[in-house]
Design a protein around this motif. Structure first.
Motif, short mmCIF file in Angstrom:
data_model
loop_
_atom_site.label_atom_id
_atom_site.label_comp_id
_atom_site.label_asym_id
_atom_site.label_seq_id
_atom_site.Cartn_x
_atom_site.Cartn_y
_atom_site.Cartn_z
N ALA A 96 47.47 33.44 35.42
CA ALA A 96 47.63 33.70 36.70
C ALA A 96 49.26 33.67 37.18
N LEU A 97 49.74 32.62 36.76
CA LEU A 97 51.28 32.30 37.12
C LEU A 97 52.05 33.31 36.48
N VAL A 98 52.02 33.79 35.34
CA VAL A 98 52.80 34.87 34.70
C VAL A 98 52.52 36.14 35.50
N ASN A 99 51.39 36.63 35.73
CA ASN A 99 51.05 37.72 36.67
C ASN A 99 51.75 37.73 37.92
N ILE A 100 51.66 36.52 38.54
CA ILE A 100 51.87 36.33 40.05
C ILE A 100 53.39 36.44 39.98
N MET A 101 53.84 35.76 39.10
CA MET A 101 55.43 35.71 39.13
C MET A 101 56.29 37.05 38.85
N ASP A 102 55.45 37.71 38.04
CA ASP A 102 55.90 39.12 37.67
C ASP A 102 55.79 40.27 38.88
N TRP A 103 54.61 40.04 39.52
CA TRP A 103 54.29 40.66 40.62
C TRP A 103 55.42 40.43 41.94
N VAL A 104 55.61 39.32 41.91
CA VAL A 104 57.02 38.96 43.07
C VAL A 104 58.33 39.45 42.42
N LYS A 105 58.37 39.39 41.35
CA LYS A 105 59.80 39.68 40.70
C LYS A 105 59.93 41.34 40.88
N LYS A 106 58.72 42.01 40.67
CA LYS A 106 58.81 43.70 40.52
C LYS A 106 58.34 44.20 41.65
N GLY A 107 57.70 43.61 42.42
CA GLY A 107 57.09 44.00 43.73
C GLY A 107 55.85 44.74 43.73
N LYS A 108 55.28 44.92 42.60
CA LYS A 108 54.14 45.82 42.39
C LYS A 108 53.51 45.08 41.18
N ILE A 109 52.04 45.25 41.11
CA ILE A 109 51.40 44.91 39.87
C ILE A 109 50.33 45.88 39.43
N SER A 110 50.33 45.97 38.18
CA SER A 110 49.37 47.00 37.77
C SER A 110 47.85 46.52 37.81
N ALA A 111 46.86 47.67 37.69
CA ALA A 111 45.60 47.45 37.69
C ALA A 111 45.02 46.42 36.70
N VAL A 112 45.37 46.48 35.78
CA VAL A 112 44.96 45.53 34.63
C VAL A 112 45.39 44.21 34.86
N ASP A 113 46.71 44.15 35.36
CA ASP A 113 47.00 42.83 35.69
C ASP A 113 46.45 42.07 37.09
N GLN A 114 46.04 43.04 37.63
CA GLN A 114 45.08 42.45 38.79
C GLN A 114 43.79 42.03 38.42
N ILE A 115 43.12 42.68 37.59
CA ILE A 115 42.07 42.11 37.10
C ILE A 115 42.09 40.84 36.29
N VAL A 116 42.95 40.78 35.55
CA VAL A 116 43.32 39.37 34.60
C VAL A 116 43.52 38.39 35.55
N THR A 117 44.50 38.61 36.61
CA THR A 117 44.66 37.58 37.48
C THR A 117 43.55 37.14 38.29
N ALA A 118 42.70 38.00 38.81
CA ALA A 118 41.48 37.53 39.50
C ALA A 118 40.58 36.76 38.66
N LEU A 119 40.57 37.44 37.52
CA LEU A 119 39.63 36.77 36.24
C LEU A 119 40.28 35.36 36.16
N ALA A 120 41.37 35.21 35.75
CA ALA A 120 42.00 33.77 35.61
C ALA A 120 41.80 32.73 36.72
N ILE A 121 41.74 33.40 37.95
CA ILE A 121 41.52 32.41 39.42
C ILE A 121 40.10 32.18 38.94
#
Length: 325
Positions: free
Chosen positions: A28-53
């Motif tokens: 969750a932290l890796v994907n959220i930090m990458d989202w904040v850094k790039k300003g966007k998040i891929s569909a697969v990362d959205q699923i993985v982040t929601a799954l992790a939470i």
């Protein structure tokens, strides 16, 4: 149960819990930090982040239920606590399972090699397919909650008609078995979907191997590698899912409900393999998460070495006055 056996099973539980909490928090932290850094998040990362939470919440809930059962066993038989724990477990377990299933669907549609117009249509609308799947799962969640609450309502009526301690204990055991059986049946739905995806992936790989004779070796290697990596992820997911499903099914057949019972502890440890072990599979199977994990391990190793050097220098400094003397 012997003390050694109980301690061993509790240690396994602790290791699985820590692995699941750390692994899912890391994802969750890796994907959220990458989202904040790039300003966007891929569909697969959205699923993985929601799954992790959802997995983090699921594991934390299991620990809370375990501690309450151990410290305040009488509290677990009250109507309010039974409704809260069952609703919370159903909710977190539902999203943990269905988000993992959606991830398998996403991977399948991304690499599937079919000429069917239906598959091609779905491949172009993979995000819509995932959203529809989650929407349908919400309907299943609603039905699951209604069925469980109906069982709890019947149990409350039986307890009010017979207030003896033995009768209440017997009714609690029956309710527990009924709840586990109901949840097992609802868990069978995403399990079946995942199994179908696995079979379709194998068929897709077989078709691809049959049609690659006229392609270059490079193209063949790239496509086969993609199929095999996805198959490895789905196979690991299915194996862990099967262990979880079997543990849940056995819980519905058992007459003893106390969590300290040896068979209950074994089933608890077996059930935790899925939410904890699958996080490790996802980290190793995702290039970004794997690279972040390796970078973190390298950073920790360097910090440990620096700490050892500092301890050594402090030891030398402490010894110097005695040397002078």
């Amino acid at each position: 149960m012997s003390t050694v056996t109980q301690t061993t099973l509790l240690i396994i539980f602790s290791v699985e819990f820590a692995t699941g909490i750390l692994g899912n928090t890391f994802m969750a932290l890796v994907n959220i930090m990458d989202w904040v850094k790039k300003g966007k998040i891929s569909a697969v990362d959205q699923i993985v982040t929601a799954l992790a939470i959802s997995r983090f919440a699921f594991l934390l809930l299991l620990l809370i239920i375990f501690l309450i059962s151990d410290l305040y066993p009488a509290l677990t038989t009250t109507e309010k606590m039974i409704r809260i724990t069952n609703a919370s477990w159903i909710l977190t377990n539902h999203f943990s399972i269905w988000l993992a299933t959606c991830l398998s669907i996403f991977y399948f549609l991304k690499i599937a090699n079919f000429s069917s117009s239906l598959i091609l249509y779905l491949k172009w609308r993979v995000k819509t397919v995932v959203l529809v799947t989650l929407s349908v799962s919400l309907i299943i969640l609603f039905v699951n909650v209604v069925v469980i609450n109906t069982h709890i309502g019947v149990w409350i009526g039986q307890c009010k008609s017979n207030t003896s301690h033995s009768s209440i204990a017997s009714n609690v055991a029956q309710l527990s078995k009924l709840v586990f059986l109901t949840n097992t049946m609802f868990t069978l739905i995403p399990f079946t979907v995942s199994l179908i995806i696995f079979i379709l992936l194998i068929f897709s790989l077989w078709r691809h191997l049959k049609n690659i004779q006229n392609y270059s070796k490079c193209s063949k290697d790239i496509s086969i590698t993609a199929h095999i990596k996805t198959l490895e992820t789905v196979v690991a997911f299915l194996l862990l899912y099967t262990v979880f499903f079997v543990a849940l099914a056995f819980q519905s057949w058992k007459s003893k409900t106390h969590h300290r019972n040896p068979s209950n502890l074994i089933l608890l440890d077996a059930g935790l393999v899925f939410p904890s072990g699958h996080s490790c599979v996802l980290i190793l199977g995702n290039s970004k998460l794997r690279q972040a994990f390796l970078s973190m391990m390298l950073w920790m190793r360097c910090r440990l070495k620096d700490a050892e050097v500092l301890d050594f220098l402090e030891h030398i400094r402490d010894c110097l006055p005695y040397s002078r003397g």
